[in-house]
Design a protein around this motif. Sequence first.
Motif, PDB file in Angstrom:
ATOM      1  N   THR A   1      83.332  79.434 129.574  1.00  0.00           N
ATOM      2  CA  THR A   1      82.885  79.487 128.178  1.00  0.00           C
ATOM      3  C   THR A   1      84.007  79.280 127.165  1.00  0.00           C
ATOM      4  O   THR A   1      83.730  79.186 125.962  1.00  0.00           O
ATOM      5  CB  THR A   1      82.180  80.834 127.890  1.00  0.00           C
ATOM      6  OG1 THR A   1      83.065  81.931 128.178  1.00  0.00           O
ATOM      7  CG2 THR A   1      80.927  80.973 128.745  1.00  0.00           C
TER       8      THR A   1
ATOM      9  N   ILE B   1      78.700  80.276 137.476  1.00  0.00           N
ATOM     10  CA  ILE B   1      78.063  80.544 136.184  1.00  0.00           C
ATOM     11  C   ILE B   1      76.754  79.770 136.061  1.00  0.00           C
ATOM     12  O   ILE B   1      75.779  80.285 135.491  1.00  0.00           O
ATOM     13  CB  ILE B   1      79.018  80.214 135.024  1.00  0.00           C
ATOM     14  CG1 ILE B   1      80.278  81.076 135.141  1.00  0.00           C
ATOM     15  CG2 ILE B   1      78.337  80.433 133.686  1.00  0.00           C
ATOM     16  CD1 ILE B   1      80.031  82.571 135.229  1.00  0.00           C
TER      17      ILE B   1
ATOM     18  N   PRO C   1      80.047  86.265 126.670  1.00  0.00           N
ATOM     19  CA  PRO C   1      80.954  85.113 126.796  1.00  0.00           C
ATOM     20  C   PRO C   1      82.108  85.126 125.811  1.00  0.00           C
ATOM     21  O   PRO C   1      82.169  85.943 124.885  1.00  0.00           O
ATOM     22  CB  PRO C   1      80.016  83.935 126.503  1.00  0.00           C
ATOM     23  CG  PRO C   1      79.036  84.498 125.517  1.00  0.00           C
ATOM     24  CD  PRO C   1      78.806  85.924 125.953  1.00  0.00           C
TER      25      PRO C   1
ATOM     26  N   GLN D   1      68.891  86.659 130.557  1.00  0.00           N
ATOM     27  CA  GLN D   1      69.879  86.435 129.510  1.00  0.00           C
ATOM     28  C   GLN D   1      69.385  87.041 128.205  1.00  0.00           C
ATOM     29  O   GLN D   1      68.200  87.339 128.047  1.00  0.00           O
ATOM     30  CB  GLN D   1      70.120  84.936 129.314  1.00  0.00           C
ATOM     31  CG  GLN D   1      70.659  84.223 130.539  1.00  0.00           C
ATOM     32  CD  GLN D   1      70.804  82.735 130.310  1.00  0.00           C
ATOM     33  OE1 GLN D   1      71.071  82.272 129.203  1.00  0.00           O
ATOM     34  NE2 GLN D   1      70.604  81.961 131.367  1.00  0.00           N
TER      35      GLN D   1
ATOM     36  N   ARG E   1      73.247  81.701 135.280  1.00  0.00           N
ATOM     37  CA  ARG E   1      72.350  81.300 134.188  1.00  0.00           C
ATOM     38  C   ARG E   1      70.950  80.981 134.695  1.00  0.00           C
ATOM     39  O   ARG E   1      69.973  81.137 133.966  1.00  0.00           O
ATOM     40  CB  ARG E   1      72.946  80.092 133.457  1.00  0.00           C
ATOM     41  CG  ARG E   1      74.104  80.462 132.529  1.00  0.00           C
ATOM     42  CD  ARG E   1      74.824  79.255 132.012  1.00  0.00           C
ATOM     43  NE  ARG E   1      75.753  79.615 130.927  1.00  0.00           N
ATOM     44  CZ  ARG E   1      76.755  78.860 130.521  1.00  0.00           C
ATOM     45  NH1 ARG E   1      76.992  77.688 131.125  1.00  0.00           N
ATOM     46  NH2 ARG E   1      77.525  79.255 129.535  1.00  0.00           N
TER      47      ARG E   1
ATOM     48  N   TYR F   1      83.403  83.426 133.943  1.00  0.00           N
ATOM     49  CA  TYR F   1      82.756  83.244 132.638  1.00  0.00           C
ATOM     50  C   TYR F   1      83.789  82.916 131.566  1.00  0.00           C
ATOM     51  O   TYR F   1      83.530  82.102 130.665  1.00  0.00           O
ATOM     52  CB  TYR F   1      82.015  84.526 132.289  1.00  0.00           C
ATOM     53  CG  TYR F   1      80.808  84.355 131.394  1.00  0.00           C
ATOM     54  CD1 TYR F   1      80.020  83.217 131.428  1.00  0.00           C
ATOM     55  CD2 TYR F   1      80.430  85.381 130.530  1.00  0.00           C
ATOM     56  CE1 TYR F   1      78.906  83.088 130.636  1.00  0.00           C
ATOM     57  CE2 TYR F   1      79.309  85.269 129.723  1.00  0.00           C
ATOM     58  CZ  TYR F   1      78.550  84.124 129.771  1.00  0.00           C
ATOM     59  OH  TYR F   1      77.432  84.008 128.973  1.00  0.00           O
TER      60      TYR F   1
ATOM     61  N   MET G   1      77.271  90.910 130.755  1.00  0.00           N
ATOM     62  CA  MET G   1      78.481  90.108 130.557  1.00  0.00           C
ATOM     63  C   MET G   1      78.323  89.232 129.312  1.00  0.00           C
ATOM     64  O   MET G   1      77.319  88.524 129.158  1.00  0.00           O
ATOM     65  CB  MET G   1      78.703  89.242 131.810  1.00  0.00           C
ATOM     66  CG  MET G   1      79.982  88.466 131.833  1.00  0.00           C
ATOM     67  SD  MET G   1      80.269  87.741 133.481  1.00  0.00           S
ATOM     68  CE  MET G   1      78.905  86.562 133.603  1.00  0.00           C
TER      69      MET G   1
ATOM     70  N   ASP H   1      82.813  87.408 138.350  1.00  0.00           N
ATOM     71  CA  ASP H   1      81.908  86.740 137.413  1.00  0.00           C
ATOM     72  C   ASP H   1      82.517  86.683 136.012  1.00  0.00           C
ATOM     73  O   ASP H   1      82.420  85.673 135.313  1.00  0.00           O
ATOM     74  CB  ASP H   1      80.571  87.479 137.357  1.00  0.00           C
ATOM     75  CG  ASP H   1      79.775  87.368 138.656  1.00  0.00           C
ATOM     76  OD1 ASP H   1      80.050  86.446 139.446  1.00  0.00           O
ATOM     77  OD2 ASP H   1      78.883  88.201 138.868  1.00  0.00           O
TER      78      ASP H   1
ATOM     79  N   GLN I   1      83.922  78.087 139.974  1.00  0.00           N
ATOM     80  CA  GLN I   1      83.599  78.867 138.779  1.00  0.00           C
ATOM     81  C   GLN I   1      82.413  78.271 138.031  1.00  0.00           C
ATOM     82  O   GLN I   1      81.528  78.996 137.570  1.00  0.00           O
ATOM     83  CB  GLN I   1      84.822  78.961 137.873  1.00  0.00           C
ATOM     84  CG  GLN I   1      85.924  79.856 138.409  1.00  0.00           C
ATOM     85  CD  GLN I   1      87.207  79.759 137.624  1.00  0.00           C
ATOM     86  OE1 GLN I   1      87.493  78.737 136.977  1.00  0.00           O
ATOM     87  NE2 GLN I   1      88.011  80.818 137.664  1.00  0.00           N
TER      88      GLN I   1
ATOM     89  N   PRO J   1      86.021  87.318 126.837  1.00  0.00           N
ATOM     90  CA  PRO J   1      84.748  87.802 127.375  1.00  0.00           C
ATOM     91  C   PRO J   1      84.753  89.321 127.525  1.00  0.00           C
ATOM     92  O   PRO J   1      85.811  89.962 127.495  1.00  0.00           O
ATOM     93  CB  PRO J   1      84.682  87.119 128.744  1.00  0.00           C
ATOM     94  CG  PRO J   1      86.116  87.010 129.156  1.00  0.00           C
ATOM     95  CD  PRO J   1      86.882  86.734 127.885  1.00  0.00           C
TER      96      PRO J   1
END
Length: 231
Positions: free
Chosen positions: A152, A166, A109, A175, A170, A148, A107, A144, A162, A91
């Motif tokens: 991911t 996320i 993924p 996004q 989302r 992530y 950020m 974060d 976690q 990431p």
Amino acid sequence: MTENAERNIWAAAHKERIKWNEGSDEFVRLGKRIIERRLNETCGFAELNPYMSHFIETDPKLPGWLQVRFGNRPMPGRRTITGGIAVESGPTLVYSRGPSGEMAVIMYPVKSAVSNVEEDAIILRIGFIDYWGLHLGAQQDIRDLIAYAYVTSIDLKPTWGQRQRIRWLRFARRQIVNGEHKNPARTTAMWKLLGLVGSGSVTGIFRLLGPGLVGWLIGTYGNDWLKSLIH
């Protein structure tokens, strides 16, 4: 010539831009030290670090820009469609300054040839943020980012916390999907709730609680919500 004509109408905006630029420049200058400290304080990083090298990068040609990037990792037992060993890229967290001095924290993924998530990126925040805002916010930004990574990656098992973190991002943050900006689902949900309360289409106890619930939501998440409407 009038008094108004003699006044420099550009000075105020220029002064503000210089102030914000100085704050983000200082953050970038000290960024490696700040980010390394936050990484070492974050649960999950120590276990991830031996398998994915990380890099904290700046670029003199890009003032106000800082990137936290995790490198590539071979994926044992997983093959691409051409038969080669699949590789997973870690990431990335980017701090990027706009032309008016506003900062975007974005950020990206984990990606691989065998598994990718729907979004290209999550925009954690955009706005005029001073040095201390960036410094203090880096702690949550790194949390974060590590969350992530676990969520991911196809080969990692995230914790319940976690996953929920996320899931919330989302829902609550803008996004980038297929190269296009997508407004947060939270904005739509808030408008729908306001519409229901305002139209009187809710019934019973919820009708009585509705205004209080809306007030609580705005009080709790109002800053992020209002920023999402402005930007």
